[in-house]
Design an enzyme around this catalytic site. Structure first.
Site, mmCIF file in Angstrom:
data_model
loop_
_atom_site.group_PDB
_atom_site.id
_atom_site.type_symbol
_atom_site.label_atom_id
_atom_site.label_comp_id
_atom_site.label_asym_id
_atom_site.label_seq_id
_atom_site.Cartn_x
_atom_site.Cartn_y
_atom_site.Cartn_z
ATOM 1 N N ASP A 57 2.802 21.812 15.612
ATOM 2 C CA ASP A 57 1.734 21.692 16.426
ATOM 3 C C ASP A 57 0.563 22.213 15.977
ATOM 4 O OD1 ASP A 57 1.691 20.421 19.484
ATOM 5 O OD2 ASP A 57 0.474 22.224 19.349
ATOM 6 N N TYR A 83 -10.736 22.201 22.945
ATOM 7 C CA TYR A 83 -12.133 22.266 22.943
ATOM 8 C C TYR A 83 -12.784 22.748 21.839
ATOM 9 C CZ TYR A 83 -16.924 22.664 24.540
ATOM 10 O OH TYR A 83 -18.194 22.406 24.451
ATOM 11 N N HIS A 100 9.268 17.040 18.607
ATOM 12 C CA HIS A 100 8.372 17.902 18.461
ATOM 13 C C HIS A 100 8.366 19.497 18.365
ATOM 14 C CE1 HIS A 100 4.056 18.585 18.221
ATOM 15 N NE2 HIS A 100 4.218 19.524 19.283
#
Length: 408
Positions: A183, A318, A372
């Site tokens: 990830d 972000y 994952h």
């Protein structure tokens, strides 16, 4: 505080926080649901209702808290980050009995945490087979996750996360080390390799490899190969899985990359909202993994009881995308440091091997199941891959000076 150990840490959530959670759960209102909705619309109402009932009565955080404290040696340490001051970082550090164990930094992502190292840690630190290498394992809570302090300023992106991981390893006495993760861990490890490679980071291994897609200008040879040669059935399934994720499973990323504060209000105020937001990913991103309800609730509770609150963990999206708007299409994070890849068919991005080839790719391992969260879903398989990569006869054997992983 010993320079090599840091300050010992035990998870001890205040009783008032436990009581507050129960108050929030008792006042919660669940939404309606369409008939035969299944998972098409998100987390099923029946699943969330069952998990909430367990959270309200039957699930004992103190029991799981005690188990985590028993199994995982935890510490905190102040790390100064350039331009961001000092952050207090929470981490797990377990040393092997073997003096020449290989130092390994484990790097998690979202919606993971230091908890992901739990199953694989004993396999790496104390292998049962003496022919397998041993590792000293360090797993830190990313700033803003778990029990690490959160950044207070804008602009905390890949460079800063990498700086924290690197400085932590140096502080623990590991001048040279290897890394493993998935990830966001993949991108953070790439940055560590790029910024601290050769002299410090000697190799890295990812269970969530990423590469750019074929493009006539950026990757013309790969584009030609894409047009001329067929993909294997497994690769075709991987591309379908990737397309599903991009079209139907990645909306969370768009929100967290653009308006994380807005979403943060909901996750910080509603434990059920947080549960549903994370549970959806735990189910959709794994390969029929048999999640136990207490397992899910412990995973989510790490976020609910986290030092900075669950909203802080969203900001990595972000900040990284603002600093690297073309991240998915750039080669800026390529590295010459030796790397290895493990492929699991139900990860969220499953790319053909030819897309992932690189001069420094020295190890590959393909699995027929798993998703994952490889360290949690398939700890034995992932540990075996690391042993094959770094053990005797492996392509990264003896990559860390004086740390072969065996008794000498």
């Amino acid at each position: 505080m010993s320079p090599a150990k840091g300050t010992p840490y035990k998870i001890n959530v205040p009783g008032s926080s436990l009581s507050y959670l129960q108050q929030k759960l008792s006042l919660a209102t669940l939404p309606d649901e369409l008939e035969d909705a299944g998972r098409d619309y998100g987390a099923p109402l029946a699943d969330i209702r069952r998990l909430v009932a367990r959270w309200k009565g039957g699930y004992d955080w103190r029991t799981h808290e005690a188990k985590l404290n028993l199994e995982l040696p935890q510490f905190t340490r102040d790390i100064e980050v350039e331009g961001h001051g000092v952050l207090n970082i929470h981490y797990v550090h377990k040393k092997s009995e073997i003096t020449d164990a290989i130092p390994l930094l484990f790097v998690h992502g979202w919606p993971g945490s230091f908890l992901e190292v739990r199953k694989i840690l004993p396999l790496l630190v104390a292998p049962k087979d003496p022919t397998d290498p041993s590792f000293d394992v360090v797993a830190f809570s990313l700033p803003g996750f778990g029990f690490s302090e959160a950044p207070r300023k804008r602009g905390f992106e890949l460079k800063q996360f990498a700086e924290v991981g690197h400085k932590l390893m140096l502080a623990l006495g590991y001048n040279e080390y290897v890394t493993q993760g998935g990830d966001w861990g993949d991108w953070i490890m790439r940055t560590i390799a790029q910024n601290y490679g050769r002299n410090h980071c000697k190799a890295w291994h990812s269970n969530a490899p990423f590469a750019t897609s074929p493009h006539p200008i950026r990757t013309p040879l790969l584009m030609l190969s894409h047009l001329l040669f067929n993909y294997t059935p497994a690769e075709q399934e991987g591309l379908k899985r990737t397309e599903w994720f991009r079209n139907k499973g990645s909306g969370y990323s768009a929100e967290q990359s653009t308006q994380p504060q807005t979403l943060g209000y909901s996750l910080a105020d509603s434990p059920i909202g947080l549960l549903a937001w994370i549970y959806e990913k735990l189910i959709n991103w794994t390969d029929n993994y048999p999640w136990d309800d207490d397992e899910v609730l412990t995973w989510v509770s790490i976020y609910w009881y986290s030092r900075a609150g669950p909203a802080a963990s969203l900001r990595i999206y972000y900040e990284v995308h603002k600093a690297n708007p073309q991240l998915a299409m750039t080669k800026a994070y390529s590295t010459t440091v030796p790397m290895g890849y493990s492929y699991f068919p139900k990860d969220v991005v499953v790319l053909p091997r030819r897309w992932l080839q690189a001069p420094n790719l020295i190890f590959e391992s393909e699995h027929d199941s798993g998703g994952h969260f490889a360290a949690h879903e398939k700890p034995q398989e992932l540990a075996d891959d690391l042993r094959r990569m770094f053990g005797k006869g492996g392509p990264a054997f003896a990559v860390v000076f004086g740390k072969l992983g065996y008794y000498t």
